[in-house]
Design a protein around this motif. Sequence first.
Motif, PDB file in Angstrom:
ATOM      1  N   VAL A 125      -7.677  -0.983   9.959  1.00 56.12           N
ATOM      2  CA  VAL A 125      -7.415  -2.458   9.430  1.00 56.12           C
ATOM      3  C   VAL A 125      -5.767  -1.982   9.425  1.00 56.12           C
ATOM      4  O   VAL A 125      -5.042  -1.630   8.437  1.00 56.12           O
ATOM      5  CB  VAL A 125      -7.825  -3.079   7.707  1.00 56.12           C
ATOM      6  CG1 VAL A 125      -6.894  -4.379   7.824  1.00 56.12           C
ATOM      7  CG2 VAL A 125      -9.167  -2.885   8.002  1.00 56.12           C
ATOM      8  N   ALA A 126      -5.033  -3.324   9.980  1.00 57.07           N
ATOM      9  CA  ALA A 126      -4.030  -2.403  10.973  1.00 57.07           C
ATOM     10  C   ALA A 126      -2.497  -3.019   9.914  1.00 57.07           C
ATOM     11  O   ALA A 126      -2.044  -3.653  10.471  1.00 57.07           O
ATOM     12  CB  ALA A 126      -3.772  -2.725  12.158  1.00 57.07           C
ATOM     13  N   HIS A 127      -2.721  -2.863   8.339  1.00 54.46           N
ATOM     14  CA  HIS A 127      -1.328  -2.905   8.017  1.00 54.46           C
ATOM     15  C   HIS A 127       0.537  -3.096   8.479  1.00 54.46           C
ATOM     16  O   HIS A 127       0.160  -2.167   9.120  1.00 54.46           O
ATOM     17  CB  HIS A 127      -1.257  -2.624   6.317  1.00 54.46           C
ATOM     18  CG  HIS A 127      -0.202  -2.990   5.760  1.00 54.46           C
ATOM     19  ND1 HIS A 127       0.948  -1.998   5.233  1.00 54.46           N
ATOM     20  CD2 HIS A 127      -0.586  -3.684   4.449  1.00 54.46           C
ATOM     21  CE1 HIS A 127       1.230  -2.580   4.392  1.00 54.46           C
ATOM     22  NE2 HIS A 127       0.281  -4.079   4.094  1.00 54.46           N
ATOM     23  N   LEU A 131      -3.111   3.047   6.381  1.00 51.43           N
ATOM     24  CA  LEU A 131      -2.494   1.584   6.921  1.00 51.43           C
ATOM     25  C   LEU A 131      -3.386   0.677   6.879  1.00 51.43           C
ATOM     26  O   LEU A 131      -3.380  -0.216   5.661  1.00 51.43           O
ATOM     27  CB  LEU A 131      -2.725   1.773   8.096  1.00 51.43           C
ATOM     28  CG  LEU A 131      -1.786   2.106   9.293  1.00 51.43           C
ATOM     29  CD1 LEU A 131      -1.988   2.143  10.995  1.00 51.43           C
ATOM     30  CD2 LEU A 131      -0.093   1.827   8.518  1.00 51.43           C
ATOM     31  N   SER A 132      -5.096   1.348   6.435  1.00 45.04           N
ATOM     32  CA  SER A 132      -6.101   1.211   5.966  1.00 45.04           C
ATOM     33  C   SER A 132      -5.900   0.939   4.269  1.00 45.04           C
ATOM     34  O   SER A 132      -6.347  -0.335   3.519  1.00 45.04           O
ATOM     35  CB  SER A 132      -7.026   1.038   6.176  1.00 45.04           C
ATOM     36  OG  SER A 132      -7.899   0.880   7.496  1.00 45.04           O
ATOM     37  N   ALA A 150      -3.449  -2.010   2.952  1.00 41.85           N
ATOM     38  CA  ALA A 150      -4.008  -3.081   3.127  1.00 41.85           C
ATOM     39  C   ALA A 150      -4.853  -3.386   1.739  1.00 41.85           C
ATOM     40  O   ALA A 150      -5.570  -4.430   1.288  1.00 41.85           O
ATOM     41  CB  ALA A 150      -4.409  -3.212   4.809  1.00 41.85           C
ATOM     42  N   GLN A 151      -6.149  -2.266   1.935  1.00 39.79           N
ATOM     43  CA  GLN A 151      -6.347  -2.151   0.806  1.00 39.79           C
ATOM     44  C   GLN A 151      -5.607  -2.642  -1.354  1.00 39.79           C
ATOM     45  O   GLN A 151      -6.294  -3.332  -1.307  1.00 39.79           O
ATOM     46  CB  GLN A 151      -7.178  -0.898   0.511  1.00 39.79           C
ATOM     47  CG  GLN A 151      -8.870  -1.030   1.181  1.00 39.79           C
ATOM     48  CD  GLN A 151      -9.111   0.580   2.109  1.00 39.79           C
ATOM     49  OE1 GLN A 151     -10.320   0.867   0.878  1.00 39.79           O
ATOM     50  NE2 GLN A 151      -8.705   1.368   2.018  1.00 39.79           N
ATOM     51  N   LEU A 152      -5.066  -2.085  -0.603  1.00 41.22           N
ATOM     52  CA  LEU A 152      -4.090  -2.326  -1.853  1.00 41.22           C
ATOM     53  C   LEU A 152      -3.924  -3.741  -1.750  1.00 41.22           C
ATOM     54  O   LEU A 152      -3.736  -4.179  -3.077  1.00 41.22           O
ATOM     55  CB  LEU A 152      -3.125  -1.059  -2.210  1.00 41.22           C
ATOM     56  CG  LEU A 152      -3.227   0.404  -2.344  1.00 41.22           C
ATOM     57  CD1 LEU A 152      -1.840   1.039  -2.211  1.00 41.22           C
ATOM     58  CD2 LEU A 152      -3.431   0.696  -3.989  1.00 41.22           C
TER      59      LEU A 152
END
Length: 276
Positions: free
Chosen positions: A171-173, A261-262, A265-267
Amino acid sequence: MSETSALPGRPMPRAVDGPATERATCVLAPNPSLMTLEGTNTWILAEPDAELAVVVDPGPVDEAHLRRVVETVERAGRRVALTLLTHGHADHAGGAARFAELTGTPVRALDPALRLGDEGLGAGDVITTGGLELRVVPTPGHTADSLSFQIVADAAVLTGDTVLGRGTTVVAHPDGRLGDYLDSLRRLRSLTVDDGVHTVLPGHGPVLRDAQGAVDYYLVHRANRLAQVETAVENGYRTPTEIVAHVYADVDRAVWPAAELSVRAQLDYLREHGLV
């Protein structure tokens, strides 16, 4: 773009280079890496007796690969009529402008910056070329501009980097967002239930013949990782780097930057939902 390189406990088939379904043929780009697996899958789509073909994700800027795609189309007695992009990452879209020069075709994408021609792509669009029917499925999350393409007659879906043939995706934050990604996985699962889609033609790695099983695995994996990140924060891990080292300890360190990056996105997702 892979975040992990393997599905634990599952066999390790190799990426296809050649026919995959009645209407889909893969030309594997020579850009292997931990992030791209064996390389980028460039897809040639056409009805069995049609003269026109659609190419999805020409791949990186690699003249030999782009010419090989054209030659593969021509050997089948066809010509390229249209180029589509699943998203804008360079390993998928970097060669699109040169490919358009070689074939004289428009390039259609969700992101206007990637288009060559007057038409873009959007949710619900149906593309018909040479009798082939493709449905555009919005699948943001890996990136904001990620799309999938449903090949109706083959009960198959091209997923770009949303679902890979092996391992799990990034998930490319900050462009990618976890909430969007989870919604996209659920949208793909609904295709397996409502439309009978059973085959995943991914942007990297081998073809998956159990689409529902693959999507279910991704959903469970994401739920587990999210729970692990939440627990890590509760236990005092604060920075994304610290969390990656703790949660992704079982993953090759070479892909930790992608995993970070993932985690970012999770945070963001956990903060948005008031969970951390």
